[in-house]
Design an enzyme around this catalytic site. Sequence first.
Site, short mmCIF file in Angstrom:
data_model
loop_
_atom_site.label_atom_id
_atom_site.label_comp_id
_atom_site.label_asym_id
_atom_site.label_seq_id
_atom_site.Cartn_x
_atom_site.Cartn_y
_atom_site.Cartn_z
N TYR A 43 0.83 -1.21 0.00
CA TYR A 43 0.00 0.00 0.00
C TYR A 43 0.86 1.25 0.00
O TYR A 43 2.04 1.24 0.36
CB TYR A 43 -0.95 0.02 1.20
CG TYR A 43 -0.29 0.31 2.52
CD1 TYR A 43 -0.21 1.61 3.02
CD2 TYR A 43 0.27 -0.71 3.28
CE1 TYR A 43 0.40 1.88 4.22
CE2 TYR A 43 0.88 -0.46 4.49
CZ TYR A 43 0.95 0.85 4.96
OH TYR A 43 1.57 1.11 6.16
N CYS A 44 0.24 2.32 -0.43
CA CYS A 44 0.81 3.67 -0.37
C CYS A 44 -0.36 4.59 -0.06
O CYS A 44 -1.34 4.16 0.55
CB CYS A 44 1.52 4.03 -1.67
SG CYS A 44 0.46 4.01 -3.13
N THR A 45 -0.30 5.83 -0.47
CA THR A 45 -1.39 6.76 -0.16
C THR A 45 -2.69 6.35 -0.86
O THR A 45 -3.74 6.26 -0.23
CB THR A 45 -1.01 8.20 -0.58
OG1 THR A 45 0.20 8.56 0.09
CG2 THR A 45 -2.11 9.18 -0.22
#
Length: 184
Positions: free
Chosen positions: A109-111
């Site tokens: 995941y990231c933003t």
Amino acid sequence: MIKSILAISIVICGVLIFSNRVVSADADLSGAEKEAAVYRLYATYEQEFPAVTGISARKALSLHQQGQVVFVDVRKPAEMEISMLPGAVGAEAYEMRGTQIKDRTVVAYCTIGYRSGKFAEKMAEKGLRVFNLEGGILAWVWEGGSLQDAGGQTVKQVHVYAEKWDLAPGGYATTRFGFWQRLF
């Protein structure tokens, strides 16, 4: 006089450009509009990595509650210092031991899901199956998932990278990079 004004202007610009900024979520959008924007943005980004399998925040939350997931945070260290998904490891740590994880689902995941989609694509080239969290950390908090700071304490703060992604639910403080920080 002009030199003094110029010097003060340069200092103010430097502070604004180089500092992380803690801000409130955009008051112009309703909660429903923000949540919809998260998924709309992700839908445009996921087209850039069509071979990557996404996983919904709801499904990832369920796997987390069952102890069946390893989260891989692919964001910059400054973003991870603000908050992470519970038990998440950084991308470098995962790359060192990714082949050892056999019994759990791996979710990057990231933003919002762009950087993690690219990471999942890269891992697939190495023969590792990594799912991409659809909508990233923002979708996670919209689904009611908790965030933790580096000490493992639950927090209501999220680094959203830049203003475009300042779409956290009400009750969350958001931090974003200044212009130059996004570049480096």
